[in-house]
Design a protein around this motif. Sequence first.
Motif, PDB file in Angstrom:
ATOM      1  N   LEU A 427       0.813  -1.219   0.000  1.00 19.98           N
ATOM      2  CA  LEU A 427       0.000   0.000   0.000  1.00 19.98           C
ATOM      3  C   LEU A 427       0.842   1.264   0.000  1.00 19.98           C
ATOM      4  O   LEU A 427       0.392   2.309  -0.476  1.00 19.98           O
ATOM      5  CB  LEU A 427      -0.923  -0.001   1.218  1.00 19.98           C
ATOM      6  CG  LEU A 427      -2.065  -1.008   1.207  1.00 19.98           C
ATOM      7  CD1 LEU A 427      -2.738  -1.067   2.573  1.00 19.98           C
ATOM      8  CD2 LEU A 427      -3.082  -0.663   0.130  1.00 19.98           C
ATOM      9  N   GLY A 428       2.061   1.178   0.537  1.00 16.61           N
ATOM     10  CA  GLY A 428       2.917   2.354   0.580  1.00 16.61           C
ATOM     11  C   GLY A 428       2.286   3.476   1.385  1.00 16.61           C
ATOM     12  O   GLY A 428       1.781   3.273   2.497  1.00 16.61           O
ATOM     13  N   LYS A 429       2.273   4.673   0.834  1.00 17.61           N
ATOM     14  CA  LYS A 429       1.739   5.830   1.553  1.00 17.61           C
ATOM     15  C   LYS A 429       0.233   5.741   1.753  1.00 17.61           C
ATOM     16  O   LYS A 429      -0.333   6.544   2.513  1.00 17.61           O
ATOM     17  CB  LYS A 429       2.087   7.115   0.806  1.00 17.61           C
ATOM     18  CG  LYS A 429       1.414   7.256  -0.551  1.00 17.61           C
ATOM     19  CD  LYS A 429       1.807   8.564  -1.226  1.00 17.61           C
ATOM     20  CE  LYS A 429       1.098   8.747  -2.575  1.00 17.61           C
ATOM     21  NZ  LYS A 429       1.483  10.024  -3.221  1.00 17.61           N
ATOM     22  N   ARG A 430      -0.418   4.798   1.103  1.00 18.05           N
ATOM     23  CA  ARG A 430      -1.878   4.659   1.242  1.00 18.05           C
ATOM     24  C   ARG A 430      -2.255   3.703   2.375  1.00 18.05           C
ATOM     25  O   ARG A 430      -3.436   3.411   2.548  1.00 18.05           O
ATOM     26  CB  ARG A 430      -2.486   4.221  -0.085  1.00 18.05           C
ATOM     27  CG  ARG A 430      -2.349   5.294  -1.155  1.00 18.05           C
ATOM     28  CD  ARG A 430      -2.861   4.861  -2.506  1.00 18.05           C
ATOM     29  NE  ARG A 430      -2.725   5.958  -3.443  1.00 18.05           N
ATOM     30  CZ  ARG A 430      -1.602   6.243  -4.126  1.00 18.05           C
ATOM     31  NH1 ARG A 430      -0.535   5.474  -3.969  1.00 18.05           N
ATOM     32  NH2 ARG A 430      -1.550   7.279  -4.944  1.00 18.05           N
ATOM     33  N   GLY A 431      -1.267   3.188   3.095  1.00 20.37           N
ATOM     34  CA  GLY A 431      -1.540   2.314   4.226  1.00 20.37           C
ATOM     35  C   GLY A 431      -0.798   2.761   5.467  1.00 20.37           C
ATOM     36  O   GLY A 431       0.288   3.330   5.379  1.00 20.37           O
TER      37      GLY A 431
END
Length: 473
Positions: A427-431
């Motif tokens: 997810l990177g910055k979305r998690g």
Amino acid sequence: MTYRSLAAGLAVILTGALVVTASPAASGADHRRTPLAWGPCADDIPGVPVNPKLVQCTALRLPVDWSRPRGATFDLVVARRPALDQANRVGLLVFGPGGPGDSGVERVRKGDRFSEELLDRFDIVSFDPRGVGRSAAPRCSPSPTVPKPPLLLGGQADFDATVAYNQALWANCRPTSPVFDHADTLSTVYDLDALRRALGESRLTFHGSSYGTLLGAQYAERFPHRVRAVVLEGVFDHSLDVPSFVRSQAATLQDSFDEFVAWCDRSTDCVLHGSDVRAIWADVLARADRGEYAPSTAFDIAALPLGMLHVPNWTDFAQVIKRLDGGVAPAPRSLPVAAAVFCADWPVRVRDYDEYAALVRLAAVAAPDVRYGAGLIAVQTCLGWPTPVRNPPHELRVTGDARLLLLNALHDPRTGYEWAANVADQLGKRGRLLTYEGWGHGSYQRTACTISAVDRYLVDLVLPEAGARCPAA
């Protein structure tokens, strides 16, 4: 192996719930549908009386196959618990049940899944996913002409017998449920979006537990612009191939067993305190191999940690081991997997006994004390399922502005912390991963810290700081 969860809620017919038909469009367009017609729930949960003022039910008619939206349909059964504080209501929260095979309707009816604040501020909605419980669950029975294979396969003949047994069982299941061949999670993602639209919500607020995290993650992947908030609790990693799945599930169960042994070493509450717990357990498994606990098999005995460490129920597990050491065998336990769901999400390309045996060895290396783990149970459940599957594993690719909150125990025997870390990386910055530094499967209601972090995100859209951790209870 039994297949009880395939038949959970068999012959249960929703009474008093009206059916609303959703638009066949699978695009997620957000025009309003005819409002759902809520009514009394069926009186089908022992000890949970029907109270239409507290919880209502309905059914949403949906396509069996979303690629043929004007074809056959089935009824998705839904339950709602309206917010207790309507003046301060935030909106609607959809709960994604785990398993696969758990009933979201029962969770809402029982009302024991969320904090008082969330019950005050949200209408809590959940459903029995397609192929589960009241939503077109198949009625399955083994073929009387195909013998049941052993739980632990001993050769190619056992492997062939398992494939034959599974395929005969599925042949009996298939005519009893229109969604049996369409019960994959991706199809349920489209069901979820149809439910969102039928509820009149422009964006989805969602809390998924265990296998329900796969639904939440794939919804965010397919409909990122429709996400308000998504909590993934006890995170499933759908990017794994079969060997990685088996190894990691065995390893995380071994980790929980190690934590149990450490507790026994330090706590006088453990009836094995002062003993060599690993040696006693190893002797129990050796006796199981010799058939001393019949009708429980060695596989049944080795599966006990999976059934007892998810709470975790350390005190009772120690007592069970002590009784086993004294020669008292427990009743065989059922560890079912909803095959129509799981097998359509995870291709089990295990072609023969040699490949199966390699997985058994892989699990044994990762988990020397507990041997197998849940992964091998799932693999055996799906031997012979047709491939390619409808929802093959892949790394998540979530775009847009959605921000997902992941919550996982550091010592979870079923959805290991490794899985949560992997999904957070995808997810990177979305998690954002919140770590509960304790034990057991499912962490939301463990402490005031975990409850507060999840509630602040769902109510106020405030994520915990990067790297946030909640101490063990």
